[in-house]
Scaffold this motif. Sequence first.
Motif, PDB file in Angstrom:
ATOM      1  N   ARG A 156       2.843   3.594   1.249  1.00 56.53           N
ATOM      2  CA  ARG A 156       2.544   2.174   1.445  1.00 56.53           C
ATOM      3  C   ARG A 156       1.137   2.069   2.021  1.00 56.53           C
ATOM      4  O   ARG A 156       0.906   2.407   3.184  1.00 56.53           O
ATOM      5  CB  ARG A 156       3.536   1.532   2.421  1.00 56.53           C
ATOM      6  N   ASP A 157       0.183   1.612   1.204  1.00 51.73           N
ATOM      7  CA  ASP A 157      -1.216   1.509   1.630  1.00 51.73           C
ATOM      8  C   ASP A 157      -1.389   0.643   2.872  1.00 51.73           C
ATOM      9  O   ASP A 157      -2.262   0.898   3.697  1.00 51.73           O
ATOM     10  CB  ASP A 157      -2.073   0.945   0.506  1.00 51.73           C
ATOM     11  N   ASP A 158      -0.543  -0.365   3.025  1.00 54.03           N
ATOM     12  CA  ASP A 158      -0.694  -1.286   4.155  1.00 54.03           C
ATOM     13  C   ASP A 158      -0.219  -0.694   5.482  1.00 54.03           C
ATOM     14  O   ASP A 158      -0.385  -1.309   6.531  1.00 54.03           O
ATOM     15  CB  ASP A 158       0.059  -2.586   3.876  1.00 54.03           C
ATOM     16  N   ARG A 159       0.356   0.509   5.482  1.00 57.96           N
ATOM     17  CA  ARG A 159       0.816   1.146   6.708  1.00 57.96           C
ATOM     18  C   ARG A 159      -0.227   2.086   7.312  1.00 57.96           C
ATOM     19  O   ARG A 159       0.054   2.818   8.237  1.00 57.96           O
ATOM     20  CB  ARG A 159       2.124   1.912   6.450  1.00 57.96           C
ATOM     21  N   HIS A 160      -1.432   2.064   6.774  1.00 60.86           N
ATOM     22  CA  HIS A 160      -2.519   2.898   7.302  1.00 60.86           C
ATOM     23  C   HIS A 160      -2.735   2.598   8.778  1.00 60.86           C
ATOM     24  O   HIS A 160      -2.627   1.454   9.202  1.00 60.86           O
ATOM     25  CB  HIS A 160      -3.815   2.626   6.519  1.00 60.86           C
ATOM     26  N   PRO A 161      -3.028   3.632   9.598  1.00 60.46           N
ATOM     27  CA  PRO A 161      -3.237   3.369  11.024  1.00 60.46           C
ATOM     28  C   PRO A 161      -4.421   2.427  11.252  1.00 60.46           C
ATOM     29  O   PRO A 161      -5.375   2.438  10.476  1.00 60.46           O
ATOM     30  CB  PRO A 161      -3.529   4.746  11.620  1.00 60.46           C
TER      31      PRO A 161
END
Length: 164
Positions: A156-161
């Motif tokens: 999930r790209d949107d879960r990047h720190p």
Amino acid sequence: RGGVIFGAMSVTSWAALTVRIRRGGLPERQCRNRGLSIRCLPENTEELDLMDGWVVKYRLPEQSESVQPNGLAVVTADGGQLQPLCTWEEGERTFVHDEELGTLEAAGRVVNVIDDVCPSFRQLPRDQGNPHGEHSEVTYMLDEAEDLSDVAVIIRDDRHPPIL
């Protein structure tokens, strides 16, 4: 496996020891491809008392589109539920709760308990209802030696720190 940190036992080691003491020890086998000892589950996984916070491989539902047969999840709800995990890029070994997937019943799904996991926390982004930076989420970092070839890793790209 877990180790001793400043004279105290890590959560992973403590949890594994607790189960081994309660069950009189879990059988172990040598994994040919990495030479590390891993815990084997009994034939009937209903007998295994799962503990909250354990990271496990679980059987994906049959209607799954994945080629790999297993998913990655953390045990919750006193061992009764599995919360699927995801990461933000290919090859990343740190996982967080997949907020897009709901929890699953743990009974009869657990394939393997993963020993080499380092639980930690990361700060939630300030623009996501965290204006003062006091909220965090749990992360789970898996050892590089852990074989995930049979796991459908969810990205999930949107879960990047957050970049601070």
